[in-house]
Design an enzyme around this catalytic site. Sequence first.
Site, PDB file in Angstrom:
ATOM      1  N   ILE A   1       0.868  -1.187   0.000  1.00  0.00           N
ATOM      2  CA  ILE A   1       0.000   0.000   0.000  1.00  0.00           C
ATOM      3  C   ILE A   1       0.896   1.226   0.000  1.00  0.00           C
ATOM      4  O   ILE A   1       1.968   1.227   0.628  1.00  0.00           O
ATOM      5  CB  ILE A   1      -0.954   0.019   1.211  1.00  0.00           C
ATOM      6  CG1 ILE A   1      -1.880   1.243   1.154  1.00  0.00           C
ATOM      7  CG2 ILE A   1      -0.221  -0.039   2.536  1.00  0.00           C
ATOM      8  CD1 ILE A   1      -3.024   1.209   2.160  1.00  0.00           C
TER       9      ILE A   1
ATOM     10  N   VAL B   1       0.700   5.786  -0.450  1.00  0.00           N
ATOM     11  CA  VAL B   1       0.024   7.049  -0.758  1.00  0.00           C
ATOM     12  C   VAL B   1       1.121   8.062  -1.058  1.00  0.00           C
ATOM     13  O   VAL B   1       2.110   8.145  -0.300  1.00  0.00           O
ATOM     14  CB  VAL B   1      -0.848   7.519   0.431  1.00  0.00           C
ATOM     15  CG1 VAL B   1      -1.463   8.890   0.165  1.00  0.00           C
ATOM     16  CG2 VAL B   1      -1.938   6.492   0.722  1.00  0.00           C
TER      17      VAL B   1
ATOM     18  N   GLU C   1       2.533  -8.111   6.285  1.00  0.00           N
ATOM     19  CA  GLU C   1       3.813  -7.971   6.979  1.00  0.00           C
ATOM     20  C   GLU C   1       4.222  -6.514   6.912  1.00  0.00           C
ATOM     21  O   GLU C   1       4.081  -5.882   5.861  1.00  0.00           O
ATOM     22  CB  GLU C   1       4.895  -8.805   6.287  1.00  0.00           C
ATOM     23  CG  GLU C   1       4.779 -10.278   6.549  1.00  0.00           C
ATOM     24  CD  GLU C   1       5.504 -11.110   5.506  1.00  0.00           C
ATOM     25  OE1 GLU C   1       6.113 -10.539   4.582  1.00  0.00           O
ATOM     26  OE2 GLU C   1       5.436 -12.332   5.618  1.00  0.00           O
TER      27      GLU C   1
ATOM     28  N   ASN D   1       8.085   0.892  10.929  1.00  0.00           N
ATOM     29  CA  ASN D   1       7.156   1.668  10.089  1.00  0.00           C
ATOM     30  C   ASN D   1       5.943   2.090  10.934  1.00  0.00           C
ATOM     31  O   ASN D   1       4.839   1.549  10.807  1.00  0.00           O
ATOM     32  CB  ASN D   1       6.738   0.850   8.869  1.00  0.00           C
ATOM     33  CG  ASN D   1       6.050   1.700   7.809  1.00  0.00           C
ATOM     34  OD1 ASN D   1       5.594   2.806   8.100  1.00  0.00           O
ATOM     35  ND2 ASN D   1       5.962   1.188   6.601  1.00  0.00           N
TER      36      ASN D   1
ATOM     37  N   TYR E   1      -2.815   0.340  10.182  1.00  0.00           N
ATOM     38  CA  TYR E   1      -3.398  -1.003  10.225  1.00  0.00           C
ATOM     39  C   TYR E   1      -4.142  -1.224  11.548  1.00  0.00           C
ATOM     40  O   TYR E   1      -5.216  -1.843  11.575  1.00  0.00           O
ATOM     41  CB  TYR E   1      -2.302  -2.062  10.057  1.00  0.00           C
ATOM     42  CG  TYR E   1      -1.557  -1.977   8.738  1.00  0.00           C
ATOM     43  CD1 TYR E   1      -2.225  -1.712   7.552  1.00  0.00           C
ATOM     44  CD2 TYR E   1      -0.171  -2.173   8.673  1.00  0.00           C
ATOM     45  CE1 TYR E   1      -1.545  -1.632   6.339  1.00  0.00           C
ATOM     46  CE2 TYR E   1       0.508  -2.103   7.464  1.00  0.00           C
ATOM     47  CZ  TYR E   1      -0.179  -1.817   6.311  1.00  0.00           C
ATOM     48  OH  TYR E   1       0.491  -1.749   5.118  1.00  0.00           O
TER      49      TYR E   1
END
Length: 154
Positions: free
Chosen positions: A68, A70, A102, A107, A114
């Site tokens: 993912i 952005v 994962e 991060n 999440y």
Amino acid sequence: MNIDQAQLADAATISRLHGACFVRGWSERDVANFLASPGAIALIASTEKPVGFVLARLVLDEAELVSIGVCHAGRRSGVGRALVERLRSLLGERGVRVIFLEVAADNASAIALYGQVGFRSSSRRSHYYPRENAAPIDAIVMRLDLPWRAPCGS
Ligand SMILES: CC(C)(COP(=O)(O)OP(=O)(O)OC[C@H]1O[C@@H](n2cnc3c(N)ncnc32)[C@H](O)[C@@H]1OP(=O)(O)O)[C@@H](O)C(=O)NCCC(=O)NCCS
């Protein structure tokens, strides 16, 4: 914001976004190969132009959120969350019971995103992500269990 399911023709757009978000970006061919693979699902978020993407792979009643991102200018505006929430509902409609992913232990932004959407840490892989001039970083495996729903069309 619009969130649309990506087609093979969107490989260049996703590759560009991916390259803007990750040190080792995926080429257009990498993305096209992914999109053409069995169980692949990709979403693109756009405002005036494409600003984010999410890639996932579905196998029977399990799915993996593969990537993912952005673009920098679009961050902290709810795009990432909207992408994961749309993916979650799309996968739920297809009968998925659990989504795995994962994420690098350092991060913090992705882990917070999440967590907001309901993922919980389930295990850890030591020294999983190589880092230039630094020790490898652990991966946190996260999972999100979805309520059972009959797959659409069944
Ligand atoms: C992770 C990423 C996709 C988040 O996208 P985003 O559109 O900025 O996320 P959102 O605006 O939807 O944020 C949702 C929540 O995530 C968390 N979050 C997002 N960015 C954050 C940051 N920089 N610091 C702390 N928390 C953050 C917050 O909890 C946020 O909710 P809030 O704004 O109400 O506090 C984006 O930062 C990105 O592309 N990072 C680089 C690629 C990457 O690391 N992908 C994940 C690989 S596993």
